[in-house]
Design a protein around this motif. Sequence first.
Motif, PDB file in Angstrom:
ATOM      1  N   SER B  52     -56.525 141.908  33.673  1.00  0.00           N
ATOM      2  CA  SER B  52     -57.054 140.648  33.129  1.00  0.00           C
ATOM      3  C   SER B  52     -55.985 139.948  32.289  1.00  0.00           C
ATOM      4  N   PHE B  53     -55.175 140.733  31.586  1.00  0.00           N
ATOM      5  CA  PHE B  53     -54.057 140.161  30.823  1.00  0.00           C
ATOM      6  C   PHE B  53     -53.128 139.389  31.774  1.00  0.00           C
ATOM      7  N   LEU B  54     -52.812 140.044  32.909  1.00  0.00           N
ATOM      8  CA  LEU B  54     -51.876 139.434  33.856  1.00  0.00           C
ATOM      9  C   LEU B  54     -52.511 138.237  34.541  1.00  0.00           C
ATOM     10  N   ASP B  55     -53.816 138.371  34.877  1.00  0.00           N
ATOM     11  CA  ASP B  55     -54.507 137.307  35.587  1.00  0.00           C
ATOM     12  C   ASP B  55     -54.573 136.045  34.735  1.00  0.00           C
ATOM     13  N   LYS B  56     -54.843 136.225  33.432  1.00  0.00           N
ATOM     14  CA  LYS B  56     -54.941 135.071  32.537  1.00  0.00           C
ATOM     15  C   LYS B  56     -53.633 134.308  32.451  1.00  0.00           C
ATOM     16  N   ARG B  57     -52.527 135.014  32.625  1.00  0.00           N
ATOM     17  CA  ARG B  57     -51.219 134.369  32.509  1.00  0.00           C
ATOM     18  C   ARG B  57     -50.607 134.021  33.851  1.00  0.00           C
ATOM     19  N   GLY B  58     -51.416 134.077  34.893  1.00  0.00           N
ATOM     20  CA  GLY B  58     -50.947 133.622  36.198  1.00  0.00           C
ATOM     21  C   GLY B  58     -49.992 134.564  36.883  1.00  0.00           C
ATOM     22  N   TYR B  59     -49.890 135.792  36.401  1.00  0.00           N
ATOM     23  CA  TYR B  59     -48.925 136.713  37.013  1.00  0.00           C
ATOM     24  C   TYR B  59     -49.409 137.253  38.354  1.00  0.00           C
ATOM     25  N   LEU B  60     -50.732 137.164  38.605  1.00  0.00           N
ATOM     26  CA  LEU B  60     -51.247 137.809  39.806  1.00  0.00           C
ATOM     27  C   LEU B  60     -51.388 136.853  40.987  1.00  0.00           C
TER      28      LEU B  60
END
Lengths: 489, 348
Positions: B52-60
């Motif tokens: 979720s951390f990565l998803d929020k920052r567009g990394y995924l």
Amino acid sequence: MEPLIWTGTLSGLNVAFFAVAAALAVSVVARMVFAVFGPAAARPGVNSDGTLTGPVGVTGVLSKAVRYSFSALATLVLIYVLGGVILGTRAGIVGGLARNMLPVWIVLIVLFAVSITFKRKLGLYGKLFDSTIGMIGFALVMFWVVTGIMGGAFDMLITHDPLSQFPGMKNKLPGTPLSGAGEQDYQWFLLGGDNLARDVFSRLIKGAWIVVKIAPMATLFAFMVGITLGLPAGYYGGRLDTFLSFLANLILAFPVILLFYLLVTPEIVATGIPNFMAAVLFAFPIIFCAVLLNARYFTQPALRTPLLIVVLGGLVWTYLALISNNGSIVANDSYRIPGLPAALDWIDMGSGLLTVFVAVVFVNAPTVFRIVRGLALDIKTRDYVAAAQTRGEGPWYIMLWEILPNARGPLIVDFCLRIGYTTILLGTLGFFGLGLESESPDWGTTINSGRQLLSIYPHAAMAPAFALMTLVLGLNLLADGLREESLRD
Amino acid sequence: MGLFILRRLGVMIVTALCLTFIVFFLTNLYPNLEKLAKSQGNVRMSDEAVSSFLDKRGYLDPMPVKFGRWLGVVPGWVTQSPDGTVTGRCFAKDAPPEQRPTFCGVLQGNWGQSTVFKDDVGSIVLDRLGKTGTLMGFVLLVMVPASLIVGVLAGMREGSALDRSLSTFSIATTATPEYVSGVIFIAVFSSSAFGLKWFKGSARSAMEDITFENFTLPVLTIALYGMGYIARMTRASMTEVMTTQYIRTARLKGVSFGNIVLKHALRNALIAPFTVIMLQIPWLLNGVVIVETLFNYRGFGWVLVQAAGGNDIELLLAVSVVSVIVVLLTQLISDIGYVLLNPRIRIS
């Protein structure tokens, strides 16, 4: 027990040694200064009976001084080593080292005696023994190769276990007696202890084995990749050449250390990318050998087919053994590609070592590619290539059996240089703590762990630094000797 | 000539794009992102928290989309969290809606944020490049004259004792990588074990104030390794020139040896080393990384190591762009310089 001093009972010679070394340095510098600022080239002196003697005047005196002081120095070194072999640790640290290295000295002496006796029958290798530089280089290289093989593969030479820590030996200076040593233990740490109380000398020798094991093999693989791609690029030219050259330049434009960081970190290793790269890069020797043999013997299927089956069978087995680890080629949390079962896997190469190997091959291959391409571009305009084309030989036959043998001179020289460069790259990897485990005895890692305490206890980092320097220097001198001798014909 | 330069610039852009994409791909692999999330957020994050951390920052998002965002051709990510706060790649948390640009990438002049240094990538790189530039400048100042002198002296009488001594010296320097010579220099000249203490073993203080004491060892370490190669190339070029017809003519005319070397041979002998020196600069970059780490001089090379160690994606991309530009620009300059210096070659 008393700590050892450097030269023990032979200490009386030290004054002479330093005096001769100083004389050599002074005479070399004086000769250089005189050559620049003195009168023009020295002429040989003419005797009354018409024979010539060596250069006369100041130049003659200076070159004599250099020669004599160099021989004196060499003799003194020999006395130290011989005295050490006879006296052992009574001749101090140097004596202890010389005694410990006795098997290496014997092998080197036998090797040199045999090589010099038969040097006229040994081709380019024999000619190496006509050049002093080449012989010095060869001696340095063989010293480390023999040390690596004996110490690493057969566990000879080493005085203590390179990985175990000895209480009370942390950061001890060279020649410190081992505290709490038993009867059969070696009584001293000849080159001191490192910051984890391990024996520097034994680690040095084990480290030589890692270099001797990886560097030549990695260079060979890089050459296989470079030759297999470089020959067609140079021979055909056109689109293929443009594309491959672009790829090579792309890799060369990477800063080497960034590439290492991107390839060798544990996170990338977990994705299996280095394993895939290994699978691709290590396939080139198989392709090379298959094409090489097929191009030559395809007109005689009765010979070609069994030959290819045997050679390729062996190579493919080696290939699979190289890239598989514990029965799988890639194994991580999300997927697993099965490889050779562990029973048939005769090459035990940990994944850390494999990654380092791949990274080094990957960095070296583009440079080899460019050299081979340049040579192929040059050689394909020769008459014998045109003759082969007129005979109707296939392109691969021309590339591998006409162009490649005629490019061997520069390639052999570059091979020597590149082993040295690969050694430097391995050291760089170790220096940044990449790839190998932190307790690995290889020289780069040891330098890295020794540099934290460099200003107080430099001995732990100095030993591998000198070792690496002498090995690479030996390889460069060897390459220089080979170049000189191969140009002479 | 103009077309040649234009074509080279085109190749340069394509290379830079390919290279940055490779760096982007490798740094954006999931294990690397997981490490990034754990180093940014919390080391003991659960797998769901990481994603979720990565998803929020567009990394995924898909790789090309992310790369496009970095380039500035795809709109930056905008995430609305359940409590209504909107975060995005292109704007600070408290920016008013009308000041929120859609695109922010390299094309818009935004090099992104460094996750290791918590600062703007552009300013970090510029600042550190300045530091490294100073180091490189001193290195070139020492290395180029020294290696040219050694090469010319060795090459003027091929096979002489002088040639052999100097050639052995240059071979010895190429056999001593920076981490070896640096370690030996520090041990001999600045450690208490040898007791000389002439120089400092750390160049940390040289970042503010360069003195002879704190800058000699790093400069010498890099210069020594690069020197041997240039010297050998100069020697080869010099020996070639010394066997040409016009040198023989000059000698037969009775020109003194010193004049032959200085007035006749030197100019032609220095054409080849020029290209070698230019091509050597990217190699120096490598040495800079090692030396800056060893001597703790916080320049560009040190940043590279820190960024690579912490998987700082945007900083690594900027670093690789800079090094590609350095590599290809020096190649271009060496080609152009070769043509300008050598009237026998024309690019049509």
